[in-house]
Write a protein that holds these residues in place. Sequence first.
Motif, PDB file in Angstrom:
ATOM      1  N   LEU A  47     -44.318   8.384  13.968  1.00  0.00           N
ATOM      2  CA  LEU A  47     -43.553   9.886  13.814  1.00  0.00           C
ATOM      3  C   LEU A  47     -43.897  10.576  15.131  1.00  0.00           C
ATOM      4  O   LEU A  47     -45.207  10.399  15.592  1.00  0.00           O
ATOM      5  N   GLY A  48     -43.128  11.345  15.801  1.00  0.00           N
ATOM      6  CA  GLY A  48     -43.186  12.042  17.053  1.00  0.00           C
ATOM      7  C   GLY A  48     -41.842  11.950  17.988  1.00  0.00           C
ATOM      8  O   GLY A  48     -40.896  11.708  17.449  1.00  0.00           O
ATOM      9  N   PRO A  49     -42.109  12.298  19.177  1.00  0.00           N
ATOM     10  CA  PRO A  49     -43.444  12.897  19.763  1.00  0.00           C
ATOM     11  C   PRO A  49     -43.813  14.218  19.490  1.00  0.00           C
ATOM     12  O   PRO A  49     -45.194  14.174  19.590  1.00  0.00           O
ATOM     13  N   TRP A  50     -42.922  15.064  18.976  1.00  0.00           N
ATOM     14  CA  TRP A  50     -43.460  16.379  18.666  1.00  0.00           C
ATOM     15  C   TRP A  50     -42.529  17.117  17.738  1.00  0.00           C
ATOM     16  O   TRP A  50     -41.426  16.582  17.388  1.00  0.00           O
ATOM     17  N   ILE A  51     -42.713  18.238  17.467  1.00  0.00           N
ATOM     18  CA  ILE A  51     -41.871  18.892  16.305  1.00  0.00           C
ATOM     19  C   ILE A  51     -41.170  19.975  17.419  1.00  0.00           C
ATOM     20  O   ILE A  51     -41.709  20.679  17.938  1.00  0.00           O
ATOM     21  N   GLU A  52     -39.879  19.742  17.405  1.00  0.00           N
ATOM     22  CA  GLU A  52     -38.848  20.678  18.060  1.00  0.00           C
ATOM     23  C   GLU A  52     -38.410  21.719  17.141  1.00  0.00           C
ATOM     24  O   GLU A  52     -37.912  21.524  16.213  1.00  0.00           O
ATOM     25  N   THR A  53     -38.890  22.994  17.638  1.00  0.00           N
ATOM     26  CA  THR A  53     -38.939  24.120  16.537  1.00  0.00           C
ATOM     27  C   THR A  53     -37.245  24.885  16.705  1.00  0.00           C
ATOM     28  O   THR A  53     -37.212  25.573  15.880  1.00  0.00           O
ATOM     29  N   ASP A  54     -36.640  24.833  17.794  1.00  0.00           N
ATOM     30  CA  ASP A  54     -35.529  25.479  18.169  1.00  0.00           C
ATOM     31  C   ASP A  54     -34.238  24.724  17.513  1.00  0.00           C
ATOM     32  O   ASP A  54     -33.805  23.863  18.332  1.00  0.00           O
ATOM     33  N   LEU A  55     -33.928  24.825  16.360  1.00  0.00           N
ATOM     34  CA  LEU A  55     -33.050  24.195  15.719  1.00  0.00           C
ATOM     35  C   LEU A  55     -31.333  24.795  16.092  1.00  0.00           C
ATOM     36  O   LEU A  55     -30.448  23.997  16.053  1.00  0.00           O
ATOM     37  N   GLU A  56     -31.599  25.563  16.947  1.00  0.00           N
ATOM     38  CA  GLU A  56     -30.273  26.312  17.636  1.00  0.00           C
ATOM     39  C   GLU A  56     -29.926  25.708  18.932  1.00  0.00           C
ATOM     40  O   GLU A  56     -28.905  25.692  19.851  1.00  0.00           O
ATOM     41  N   LYS A  57     -31.039  24.869  19.422  1.00  0.00           N
ATOM     42  CA  LYS A  57     -30.978  24.151  20.783  1.00  0.00           C
ATOM     43  C   LYS A  57     -30.075  22.969  20.915  1.00  0.00           C
ATOM     44  O   LYS A  57     -29.519  22.881  21.994  1.00  0.00           O
TER      45      LYS A  57
END
Lengths: 268, 268
Positions: B172-182
């Motif tokens: 799982l990863g590498p990170w959580i991208e929080t910008d769902l509109e990106k």
Amino acid sequence: MRFARIATPEGLTFAVIDGEGDDHANLTAKAIKGTPYTEPEYTGKEFPLADVRLLAPTLPSKVVAIGRNYADHVQEVFQQSAEHLPPTLFLKPPTSVTGPGAPIRIPDFATKVEFEGELALIVGKPCKNVKAADWKSVIRGVTIVNDVSSRDLQFADGQWARAKGIDTFCPLGPWIETDLEKFELDNLPIKAHLTHDGVTETKQDSNSDQMIMGFGEILEFITASMTLLPGDVICTGSPAGTEAMTPGDTIAVEIPGIGVLENPVEQA
Amino acid sequence: MRFARIATPEGLTFAVIDGEGDDHANLTAKAIKGTPYTEPEYTGKEFPLADVRLLAPTLPSKVVAIGRNYADHVQEVFQQSAEHLPPTLFLKPPTSVTGPGAPIRIPDFATKVEFEGELALIVGKPCKNVKAADWKSVIRGVTIVNDVSSRDLQFADGQWARAKGIDTFCPLGPWIETDLEKFELDNLPIKAHLTHDGVTETKQDSNSDQMIMGFGEILEFITASMTLLPGDVICTGSPAGTEAMTPGDTIAVEIPGIGVLENPVEQA
């Protein structure tokens, strides 16, 4: 020794149950500082058990279950012999766990929800690749589980995670009995009593001597794949006699020497 | 914003990744006090990302997965059309989760272990009965998951819990991208590159526009049954192109805009 988790007016805590037998009027809950997985350190607070509410006695990181571990139950559910459908492994989510006395809540899309009374093992220490002969060394104790299963969803989905994983579909308790030598684990009666329209009937009436995979074999099988952690629950399989429950019913799973796990059934 | 969990010389911590792109040489990990599920409170400690080790970016209480959510993958694995085998729900245990760069360890009894590159949703708040239209309100962000699956055990067991639940079978990863509109979540390339004997080939090359159940439908489906908790992982299904891995291989799942999840394969 019996470990419980209780809701008191002062908050939630693990506790040791003091006294003999199942009658709550004769039992006292002695609060402990930590968890059941180390020697208990008492806080000094005590509560008559009748004055507190029992919760599920563990907060598991996972609930690992063995399905199809009693031949008569394989036949009644799958209409096939256990020879053709050997035991298999499945998971119930931690969010399905609920405590003694708490309602089993049936959502409207689950139309055939059955009880499955089972003996559960509670893991006592982190372990991997456990040999069958060593299984007792990693187990903290035993309790009772009701592996509530929505048969319609179970067959529609193929995978059992949803049918057996709905919130409240894993009643657990009433406590963890740590004395594994107190009774013959391989020869324990397992019963389920269903109360419907005010009439109570015994629906499951079997014995752990009917298990296909024994406790050691189960531990070796699971831990060849998965690390188990303290508090994890192993459901060892349901004997025959499972039947649908409807809102208004009460289901009580009884394993003599451990206790009774009773839950009302409600519409969600 | 990108949230990671990292191992530093001073211990493990959640962190915000500062900088653009995927090249670790250009990125800084800024340690935070709590978890990714609230606004970040920085500790003041910063680490060049090249100097620390990325761990799985969440410690989930459960990993809920949607199987058979890409028609071409249903056909390749089950030799049946998705019309006859609709999406289904299964669970992977938290102990199967591992981080970027950590080895996928194959035990000797798993003889056909395949990668499944997928987009994963990370739950941001406790939720139940979420309506499809509201799904973004309960999701903290997206990441990449490799739903490693032992096909032999999957078919032998019937239930998928063991085949997909072995320790290290959930990178799982590498990170959580929080910008769902990106980016266009409904139109995201999903690729998996397998390196075998020093030769790298792209095996999965699909797009989230091929999903049968969309994100909102998945959230509504799962939370009709199960409460989701912050940090829980939802695997949204694998497109076609899955193939067996052997020790010595490296598998890299790539979702442009999120990053690359790469893991070596070892014999356990």
